[in-house]
Write a protein that holds these residues in place. Sequence first.
Motif, PDB file in Angstrom:
ATOM      1  N   SER A 198       0.834  -1.197   0.000  1.00 56.55           N
ATOM      2  CA  SER A 198       0.000   0.000   0.000  1.00 56.55           C
ATOM      3  C   SER A 198       0.872   1.252   0.000  1.00 56.55           C
ATOM      4  O   SER A 198       0.586   2.212  -0.703  1.00 56.55           O
ATOM      5  CB  SER A 198      -0.959   0.000   1.191  1.00 56.55           C
ATOM      6  OG  SER A 198      -0.255  -0.173   2.402  1.00 56.55           O
TER       7      SER A 198
ATOM      8  N   PRO B  24       4.757   2.052  -0.866  1.00 50.35           N
ATOM      9  CA  PRO B  24       5.952   1.393  -1.395  1.00 50.35           C
ATOM     10  C   PRO B  24       7.268   1.923  -0.847  1.00 50.35           C
ATOM     11  O   PRO B  24       8.327   1.375  -1.162  1.00 50.35           O
ATOM     12  CB  PRO B  24       5.857   1.683  -2.899  1.00 50.35           C
ATOM     13  CG  PRO B  24       5.134   2.979  -2.987  1.00 50.35           C
ATOM     14  CD  PRO B  24       4.156   2.975  -1.844  1.00 50.35           C
TER      15      PRO B  24
ATOM     16  N   VAL C 183       5.038  -8.263  -7.716  1.00 49.34           N
ATOM     17  CA  VAL C 183       4.534  -7.149  -6.910  1.00 49.34           C
ATOM     18  C   VAL C 183       3.044  -7.347  -6.665  1.00 49.34           C
ATOM     19  O   VAL C 183       2.242  -7.397  -7.601  1.00 49.34           O
ATOM     20  CB  VAL C 183       4.797  -5.810  -7.613  1.00 49.34           C
ATOM     21  CG1 VAL C 183       4.142  -4.663  -6.843  1.00 49.34           C
ATOM     22  CG2 VAL C 183       6.299  -5.566  -7.719  1.00 49.34           C
TER      23      VAL C 183
ATOM     24  N   LEU D 265      -0.211  -5.744  -5.094  1.00 53.39           N
ATOM     25  CA  LEU D 265      -0.688  -4.399  -4.784  1.00 53.39           C
ATOM     26  C   LEU D 265      -1.989  -4.435  -3.989  1.00 53.39           C
ATOM     27  O   LEU D 265      -2.912  -5.171  -4.332  1.00 53.39           O
ATOM     28  CB  LEU D 265      -0.913  -3.618  -6.077  1.00 53.39           C
ATOM     29  CG  LEU D 265       0.333  -3.370  -6.936  1.00 53.39           C
ATOM     30  CD1 LEU D 265      -0.076  -2.889  -8.314  1.00 53.39           C
ATOM     31  CD2 LEU D 265       1.263  -2.371  -6.246  1.00 53.39           C
TER      32      LEU D 265
ATOM     33  N   LEU E 138      -2.289   2.872  -8.154  1.00 53.86           N
ATOM     34  CA  LEU E 138      -1.572   1.624  -8.420  1.00 53.86           C
ATOM     35  C   LEU E 138      -0.370   1.869  -9.326  1.00 53.86           C
ATOM     36  O   LEU E 138       0.720   1.334  -9.087  1.00 53.86           O
ATOM     37  CB  LEU E 138      -2.517   0.609  -9.060  1.00 53.86           C
ATOM     38  CG  LEU E 138      -3.670   0.108  -8.188  1.00 53.86           C
ATOM     39  CD1 LEU E 138      -4.572  -0.818  -8.990  1.00 53.86           C
ATOM     40  CD2 LEU E 138      -3.156  -0.598  -6.941  1.00 53.86           C
TER      41      LEU E 138
ATOM     42  N   ARG F 271       2.448   3.385  -7.409  1.00 55.89           N
ATOM     43  CA  ARG F 271       3.157   2.398  -6.580  1.00 55.89           C
ATOM     44  C   ARG F 271       4.118   1.573  -7.433  1.00 55.89           C
ATOM     45  O   ARG F 271       5.258   1.301  -7.027  1.00 55.89           O
ATOM     46  CB  ARG F 271       2.152   1.479  -5.889  1.00 55.89           C
ATOM     47  CG  ARG F 271       1.313   2.158  -4.828  1.00 55.89           C
ATOM     48  CD  ARG F 271       0.248   1.206  -4.305  1.00 55.89           C
ATOM     49  NE  ARG F 271      -0.696   1.861  -3.403  1.00 55.89           N
ATOM     50  CZ  ARG F 271      -1.836   1.331  -3.002  1.00 55.89           C
ATOM     51  NH1 ARG F 271      -2.197   0.123  -3.439  1.00 55.89           N
ATOM     52  NH2 ARG F 271      -2.632   1.993  -2.194  1.00 55.89           N
ATOM     53  N   ILE F 272       3.671   1.144  -8.602  1.00 54.85           N
ATOM     54  CA  ILE F 272       4.525   0.350  -9.497  1.00 54.85           C
ATOM     55  C   ILE F 272       5.762   1.141  -9.878  1.00 54.85           C
ATOM     56  O   ILE F 272       6.902   0.631  -9.816  1.00 54.85           O
ATOM     57  CB  ILE F 272       3.741  -0.068 -10.755  1.00 54.85           C
ATOM     58  CG1 ILE F 272       2.563  -0.957 -10.389  1.00 54.85           C
ATOM     59  CG2 ILE F 272       4.656  -0.803 -11.738  1.00 54.85           C
ATOM     60  CD1 ILE F 272       1.519  -1.072 -11.502  1.00 54.85           C
TER      61      ILE F 272
ATOM     62  N   LEU G   5       3.511  -7.963 -12.206  1.00 55.11           N
ATOM     63  CA  LEU G   5       2.375  -7.602 -11.372  1.00 55.11           C
ATOM     64  C   LEU G   5       1.516  -8.833 -11.105  1.00 55.11           C
ATOM     65  O   LEU G   5       1.280  -9.635 -12.009  1.00 55.11           O
ATOM     66  CB  LEU G   5       1.518  -6.542 -12.061  1.00 55.11           C
ATOM     67  CG  LEU G   5       2.221  -5.237 -12.450  1.00 55.11           C
ATOM     68  CD1 LEU G   5       1.223  -4.292 -13.105  1.00 55.11           C
ATOM     69  CD2 LEU G   5       2.878  -4.582 -11.244  1.00 55.11           C
TER      70      LEU G   5
ATOM     71  N   HIS H  88      -3.595  -7.435 -12.682  1.00 56.43           N
ATOM     72  CA  HIS H  88      -3.396  -6.072 -13.202  1.00 56.43           C
ATOM     73  C   HIS H  88      -2.625  -6.042 -14.520  1.00 56.43           C
ATOM     74  O   HIS H  88      -1.765  -5.166 -14.726  1.00 56.43           O
ATOM     75  CB  HIS H  88      -2.684  -5.195 -12.163  1.00 56.43           C
ATOM     76  CG  HIS H  88      -3.478  -4.977 -10.916  1.00 56.43           C
ATOM     77  ND1 HIS H  88      -4.714  -4.340 -10.918  1.00 56.43           N
ATOM     78  CD2 HIS H  88      -3.238  -5.343  -9.628  1.00 56.43           C
ATOM     79  CE1 HIS H  88      -5.175  -4.296  -9.664  1.00 56.43           C
ATOM     80  NE2 HIS H  88      -4.309  -4.899  -8.870  1.00 56.43           N
TER      81      HIS H  88
END
Length: 226
Positions: free
Chosen positions: A22, A24, A45, A47, A55, A58-59, A75, A78
């Motif tokens: 949530s 990173p 990853v 998420l 999102l 965060r990536i 991912l 997603h």
Amino acid sequence: MATKSVSPRPVSRLYLATPVVSDPSSLSASLPGLLAGNDVAAVLVRLAPADPRTLISRIKALAPAIQDAGAALLLDTHAELVERGGADGAHLTGIEALEQALPSLKPDRIAGVGGLKTRHDSMTAGEAGADYVLFGEPDASGQRPSPEAISERLQWWDELFEPPCIGFACSREEAYAFAAAGADFVLVGDFIWADPRGAVAALMDVEQSIRQAHAAMHGKARAQQG
């Protein structure tokens, strides 16, 4: 789907699943040291739910720490955010999800798949174009096959098919068993992050176990040839 050619087996490589992300910031700070000391081929990853903009943010926050270390960033689901987030691919669950994601991922990005309950499902995934198949992850209710059943599935796949197979390990002992069974990669996650010694020590421990399995199997193969 191509069948497997026979060649000397390399050491199984690590596939690291993150905690559910949530925020990173702390993870992006710890990943470089973690990846530098271990042979991690890819990072999955995971998420926490949020809107697409969050999102993607965060990536992008995690991508440099992972990709600069030479690991692929995948991912968990997603697939629709892979390109926008700069990820290297996605892990899908089930044949339907794989088939839906393939047009957006191929040919430039990785499409892996798990949730394969039967051998037929596994072969269907391979024929559809999956870049790897994952065996042994828990289902939605938290149930998973026995380690022995996972090892048997890995050995079956390894002996017959070309796409890489991955074993989902919940302990160092399972990582050893799955590497010995023929897994090209061993996926590790929650037990690494929960280790009281810290994730770096836990991951090094697992990698050592994988190398021990490789050495044992290599020695066994040489003995059989002799």
